[in-house]
Motif scaffolding. Structure first.
Motif, PDB file in Angstrom:
ATOM      1  N   GLN A  86      -7.751 -35.212   1.329  1.00  0.00           N
ATOM      2  CA  GLN A  86      -7.040 -34.056   0.772  1.00  0.00           C
ATOM      3  C   GLN A  86      -5.548 -34.342   0.659  1.00  0.00           C
ATOM      4  O   GLN A  86      -4.898 -33.951  -0.309  1.00  0.00           O
ATOM      5  CB  GLN A  86      -7.252 -32.829   1.652  1.00  0.00           C
ATOM      6  CG  GLN A  86      -8.594 -32.187   1.448  1.00  0.00           C
ATOM      7  CD  GLN A  86      -8.732 -30.906   2.243  1.00  0.00           C
ATOM      8  OE1 GLN A  86      -7.741 -30.331   2.684  1.00  0.00           O
ATOM      9  NE2 GLN A  86      -9.952 -30.472   2.437  1.00  0.00           N
ATOM     10  N   SER A  93      -7.530 -26.334   5.632  1.00  0.00           N
ATOM     11  CA  SER A  93      -7.963 -27.649   5.195  1.00  0.00           C
ATOM     12  C   SER A  93      -9.167 -28.144   5.984  1.00  0.00           C
ATOM     13  O   SER A  93      -9.943 -28.924   5.474  1.00  0.00           O
ATOM     14  CB  SER A  93      -6.853 -28.656   5.354  1.00  0.00           C
ATOM     15  OG  SER A  93      -5.687 -28.032   5.753  1.00  0.00           O
ATOM     16  N   TRP A  94      -9.279 -27.679   7.187  1.00  0.00           N
ATOM     17  CA  TRP A  94     -10.374 -28.216   7.988  1.00  0.00           C
ATOM     18  C   TRP A  94     -11.610 -27.340   7.931  1.00  0.00           C
ATOM     19  O   TRP A  94     -12.685 -27.745   8.331  1.00  0.00           O
ATOM     20  CB  TRP A  94      -9.947 -28.359   9.437  1.00  0.00           C
ATOM     21  CG  TRP A  94      -8.804 -29.282   9.601  1.00  0.00           C
ATOM     22  CD1 TRP A  94      -7.566 -28.983  10.044  1.00  0.00           C
ATOM     23  CD2 TRP A  94      -8.788 -30.674   9.301  1.00  0.00           C
ATOM     24  NE1 TRP A  94      -6.774 -30.087  10.036  1.00  0.00           N
ATOM     25  CE2 TRP A  94      -7.493 -31.147   9.584  1.00  0.00           C
ATOM     26  CE3 TRP A  94      -9.740 -31.584   8.825  1.00  0.00           C
ATOM     27  CZ2 TRP A  94      -7.128 -32.470   9.414  1.00  0.00           C
ATOM     28  CZ3 TRP A  94      -9.370 -32.896   8.651  1.00  0.00           C
ATOM     29  CH2 TRP A  94      -8.077 -33.324   8.938  1.00  0.00           C
ATOM     30  N   SER A  96     -12.299 -35.016   3.048  1.00  0.00           N
ATOM     31  CA  SER A  96     -11.794 -35.002   4.418  1.00  0.00           C
ATOM     32  C   SER A  96     -10.293 -34.720   4.384  1.00  0.00           C
ATOM     33  O   SER A  96      -9.675 -34.723   3.321  1.00  0.00           O
ATOM     34  CB  SER A  96     -12.050 -36.356   5.068  1.00  0.00           C
ATOM     35  OG  SER A  96     -11.167 -37.310   4.536  1.00  0.00           O
ATOM     36  N   SER A 107     -15.883 -38.971   9.445  1.00  0.00           N
ATOM     37  CA  SER A 107     -14.439 -39.152   9.619  1.00  0.00           C
ATOM     38  C   SER A 107     -13.737 -37.804   9.597  1.00  0.00           C
ATOM     39  O   SER A 107     -12.769 -37.589  10.299  1.00  0.00           O
ATOM     40  CB  SER A 107     -13.898 -40.046   8.512  1.00  0.00           C
ATOM     41  OG  SER A 107     -13.938 -39.353   7.285  1.00  0.00           O
ATOM     42  N   CYS A 108     -14.271 -36.891   8.800  1.00  0.00           N
ATOM     43  CA  CYS A 108     -13.652 -35.573   8.731  1.00  0.00           C
ATOM     44  C   CYS A 108     -13.810 -34.866  10.056  1.00  0.00           C
ATOM     45  O   CYS A 108     -12.881 -34.278  10.592  1.00  0.00           O
ATOM     46  CB  CYS A 108     -14.283 -34.737   7.621  1.00  0.00           C
ATOM     47  SG  CYS A 108     -13.640 -33.078   7.564  1.00  0.00           S
ATOM     48  N   TRP A 129     -16.753 -27.261   5.119  1.00  0.00           N
ATOM     49  CA  TRP A 129     -17.689 -28.166   5.763  1.00  0.00           C
ATOM     50  C   TRP A 129     -17.604 -29.508   5.109  1.00  0.00           C
ATOM     51  O   TRP A 129     -17.261 -29.621   3.942  1.00  0.00           O
ATOM     52  CB  TRP A 129     -19.103 -27.634   5.675  1.00  0.00           C
ATOM     53  CG  TRP A 129     -19.584 -27.586   4.266  1.00  0.00           C
ATOM     54  CD1 TRP A 129     -19.374 -26.593   3.364  1.00  0.00           C
ATOM     55  CD2 TRP A 129     -20.311 -28.609   3.577  1.00  0.00           C
ATOM     56  NE1 TRP A 129     -19.931 -26.918   2.164  1.00  0.00           N
ATOM     57  CE2 TRP A 129     -20.515 -28.146   2.259  1.00  0.00           C
ATOM     58  CE3 TRP A 129     -20.821 -29.857   3.938  1.00  0.00           C
ATOM     59  CZ2 TRP A 129     -21.200 -28.884   1.312  1.00  0.00           C
ATOM     60  CZ3 TRP A 129     -21.497 -30.594   2.984  1.00  0.00           C
ATOM     61  CH2 TRP A 129     -21.679 -30.113   1.685  1.00  0.00           C
ATOM     62  N   SER A 130     -17.885 -30.507   5.825  1.00  0.00           N
ATOM     63  CA  SER A 130     -17.942 -31.819   5.224  1.00  0.00           C
ATOM     64  C   SER A 130     -18.908 -32.659   6.027  1.00  0.00           C
ATOM     65  O   SER A 130     -18.874 -32.654   7.255  1.00  0.00           O
ATOM     66  CB  SER A 130     -16.573 -32.465   5.231  1.00  0.00           C
ATOM     67  OG  SER A 130     -16.726 -33.851   5.011  1.00  0.00           O
ATOM     68  N   MET A 183      -9.712 -25.392  -3.528  1.00  0.00           N
ATOM     69  CA  MET A 183     -11.044 -25.788  -3.087  1.00  0.00           C
ATOM     70  C   MET A 183     -12.134 -25.517  -4.124  1.00  0.00           C
ATOM     71  O   MET A 183     -13.167 -26.155  -4.118  1.00  0.00           O
ATOM     72  CB  MET A 183     -11.405 -25.042  -1.800  1.00  0.00           C
ATOM     73  CG  MET A 183     -10.471 -25.330  -0.654  1.00  0.00           C
ATOM     74  SD  MET A 183     -10.579 -27.045  -0.167  1.00  0.00           S
ATOM     75  CE  MET A 183      -9.370 -27.078   1.146  1.00  0.00           C
ATOM     76  N   ILE A 203      -9.276 -34.187  16.163  1.00  0.00           N
ATOM     77  CA  ILE A 203      -7.919 -34.620  16.505  1.00  0.00           C
ATOM     78  C   ILE A 203      -6.917 -33.522  16.190  1.00  0.00           C
ATOM     79  O   ILE A 203      -6.027 -33.220  16.975  1.00  0.00           O
ATOM     80  CB  ILE A 203      -7.559 -35.899  15.726  1.00  0.00           C
ATOM     81  CG1 ILE A 203      -8.358 -37.063  16.290  1.00  0.00           C
ATOM     82  CG2 ILE A 203      -6.073 -36.188  15.836  1.00  0.00           C
ATOM     83  CD1 ILE A 203      -8.274 -38.307  15.481  1.00  0.00           C
ATOM     84  N   SER A 204      -7.131 -32.891  15.056  1.00  0.00           N
ATOM     85  CA  SER A 204      -6.141 -31.894  14.645  1.00  0.00           C
ATOM     86  C   SER A 204      -6.113 -30.707  15.596  1.00  0.00           C
ATOM     87  O   SER A 204      -5.153 -29.968  15.636  1.00  0.00           O
ATOM     88  CB  SER A 204      -6.443 -31.411  13.235  1.00  0.00           C
ATOM     89  OG  SER A 204      -7.477 -30.459  13.280  1.00  0.00           O
ATOM     90  N   ALA A 207     -11.452 -36.352  12.459  1.00  0.00           N
ATOM     91  CA  ALA A 207     -10.076 -35.933  12.181  1.00  0.00           C
ATOM     92  C   ALA A 207      -9.875 -34.485  12.592  1.00  0.00           C
ATOM     93  O   ALA A 207      -8.839 -34.121  13.133  1.00  0.00           O
ATOM     94  CB  ALA A 207      -9.781 -36.098  10.692  1.00  0.00           C
ATOM     95  N   GLY A 215      -1.851 -32.946  10.961  1.00  0.00           N
ATOM     96  CA  GLY A 215      -3.306 -32.912  11.051  1.00  0.00           C
ATOM     97  C   GLY A 215      -3.992 -34.213  10.715  1.00  0.00           C
ATOM     98  O   GLY A 215      -5.211 -34.247  10.619  1.00  0.00           O
TER      99      GLY A 215
END
Lengths: 351, 239
Positions: free
Chosen positions: B143, A328-329, B139, A337-338, A332-333, B92, A344-345, A341, B167
């Motif tokens: 998601q 999920s991470w 993000s 905020s991503c 790319w974004s 995705m 953090i993850s 986040a 997460g």
């Protein structure tokens, strides 16, 4: 002269393109190189010859020849893909290759090994544009090929089943948990692939007025090359690759003679892959028509990942119990905020 | 008691590994039930077993007064279950809207689906703004919203959620749990697997504790919060 060659090569290219689309569909959705496809091409070609020689009306002959592709595709699915979930990854690959040999030998037993002359069912009509002769069947053939791919594109992009197929292409297990009956959707890939190759076989037989039990083998490598050139899993890329190979082949014959034709085709393939380091469509693609792929969507440089895939006729289930936060991470974004986040993850879980 | 889902001595095996050993649980109509436990306790396998993603080795399952013991995942989803899986499993290479449509894969009432998608967009303006973009640009929080929205579009009576807060930033976790409470008020029953024990206990009406594939405790959240063993094992000392 040049225009004439171009017209001829587009016809040849559209046949390659149809084969390439069938290959790319199986690779893109199932990660499976279906070696039996050239066999279906040959069966359709020989069936066309057989039916036309027996004075069957040509629309019926076309229907039967093309339909045979869908039917045999289904047969191959039962004995290759169904085995896939339970066996080692090379089994379905080898089984599909066995089908190619089986089809060839059955045709050899039935009709012998000669190169057959396909009788033309209709008077050839042709248009003259200056010095260029365009045979109408050629034109119709080309139109059929493009139309077939356009229909496939609509099926994949706009329909429920198309969304299901694209989900299977990215991650079969996600498809299952969303309720896609995978075992019932997958045969469609084989049927559609079979129909496409059989259409190619029919068009080839009609336009070149010849068919032989070995015509599949000859076209197999060209079809696979066209698929690779276009970027695996990309149907419009496969069209582009097919047409390009058709053009190069025709012009190699004109310029270098028939014996050098393969040097021209595969030399070009090598040159393009070496120079661009990627398939054509990775540069020029109409992006979203690429089916799949988990690799390309999650990791940035798609080309290498794409090329890793042909080797990877690996069980498609291998992706299941993978820790998830990674995927999920990974995408790319640009949004901050991503990024926040994501950082953090990655911290250890707070106690 | 009318229970929506009742699972009896469900066992799930991967080869020779017993992931779930004879777990029995029930979820009532409109209830929020949490399943707590350490990593590897078999919580995810339990959910996968309930949806039929892994064949149950043993056990029986009734849902909405129908016996679904041997049913396939599409049959269970059609009966009114939806899973929001661990790691969200967003597709995705599909757009945001196509992902939502995938949630309604088994439904044939296109106009109603259309309407519900618009309602979802009203609820999640972030998704509405990105509806035509590939889901890979979302993000993590977005998601998760998409994954839940996709679950809602299956029009379930029971939603199975596997680690939805994984997460997410603390702020987003708050938001997520508010959303879950809201969905529950609208009548949706939830079966929630969570590592975020404190939040889960605050939300749920009942909780099970799993250990090594078996359910070892079942109680009201209040009682579990008072249980020193549980606090020591999963809440990490006093806080």
């Amino acid at each position: 002269m040049l225009e004439q060659q171009l017209v001829n090569s587009l016809m040849l290219g559209s046949v390659y393109a149809l084969i390439a689309v069938a290959f790319t569909l199986a690779i893109g959705v199932l990660n499976f190189l279906n070696f039996s496809l050239p066999g279906l091409f040959m069966v359709a070609g020989m069936l066309t010859w057989f039916l036309l020689r027996a004075h069957v009306a040509w629309p019926l002959a076309a229907l039967l020849a093309i339909g045979s592709g869908g039917l045999l595709g289904l047969l191959v699915e039962r004995f290759t893909y169904r085995l896939m979930s339970r066996s080692a990854h090379f089994v379905p690959l080898v089984t599909s290759m066995a089908f190619l040999i089986l089809f060839e030998n059955l045709v050899l037993i039935a009709w012998g090994s000669d190169l057959q002359r396909v009788p033309l069912p209709f008077e050839t009509v042709s248009w003259r544009l200056g010095p260029t002769v365009i045979a109408v069947p050629q034109l119709i053939g080309l139109a059929c090929a493009v139309l077939a791919v356009a229909l496939l594109d609509v099926l994949l992009k706009r329909t429920r089943i198309g969304r299901g197929l694209r989900t299977i292409a990215e991650d079969p297990q996600t498809a299952v948990l969303l309720g896609v009956p995978v075992a019932r959707v997958v045969p469609l890939v084989f049927v559609v692939g079979g129909l496409f190759t059989a259409l190619g076989g029919f068009l080839f037989a009609i336009n070149y007025q010849q068919a032989s039990p070995f015509m599949g083998e000859e076209i197999a490598l060209k079809g696979i090359s066209a698929m690779v050139l276009g970027g695996m899993g990309n149907i419009w890329g496969a069209i582009l690759g097919g047409l390009l190979i058709g053009v190069v082949e025709t012009f190699s014959i004109t310029w270098f003679g028939a014996r050098a034709v393969d040097i021209g085709v595969y030399g070009l393939l090598l040159a393009i892959l070496l120079c661009l380091r990627t398939a054509l469509s990775c540069r020029w693609s109409p992006g979203s028509s690429t089916l799949a792929s988990p690799h390309s969507s999650r990791s940035a440089p798609t080309a290498r990942a794409t090329f890793r895939r042909p080797m990877a006729c690996i069980p498609w289930l291998r992706r299941w119990p993978r820790s998830s936060s990674v995927h999920s991470w990974d995408g790319w974004s640009p949004s901050r905020s991503c990024a926040r986040a994501a950082s953090i993850s990655r911290l250890p879980p707070s106690r | 008691m009318s229970s929506l889902l009742s699972v009896e001595s469900l066992s799930v095996r991967y080869g020779r590994v017993h992931a779930v050993r004879g777990a029995s649980l029930s979820v009532g109509e409109g209830e929020i039930v949490a399943v707590l436990g350490a990593n590897g306790a078999g919580k995810s396998s339990l959910l996968n077993g309930i949806l039929g993603l892994v064949p149950a080795h043993h056990g029986a399952l009734r849902f909405a007064s129908r016996d679904l013991t041997g049913a396939s995942p599409p049959q269970r989803i059609a009966a009114g279950m939806a899973l929001v899986p661990e790691g969200r499993r967003i597709v995705m290479s599909l757009t945001v809207e196509e992902n939502l449509l995938m949630g309604a894969y088994l439904r044939r009432d296109a106009p109603a689906v259309r309407k519900e998608i618009e309602a979802l967009y009203a609820r999640f303006p972030n998704l509405a703004a990105r509806r035509a973009l590939l889901a890979s640009v979302l993000s993590g929080g977005e998601q998760q919203m998409l994954a839940i929205g996709r679950g809602i579009l299956a029009r379930p009576r029971l939603m199975l959620l596997d680690e939805p807060s994984l997460g997410l930033s603390p702020l987003l976790v708050q938001e997520l749990f508010r959303l879950l409470a809201e969905l529950n008020r609208e009548g949706l029953a939830l079966l929630l697997v969570e590592q975020n024990t404190r939040q889960a206990l605050r939300l749920c009406t009942r909780a099970y504790v799993m250990e090594l594939g078996a359910i070892v405790m079942q109680d009201r959240p209040r009682a579990l919060l008072d249980d020193q063993r549980l606090v020591a094992a999963y809440l990490g000392g006093s806080r």
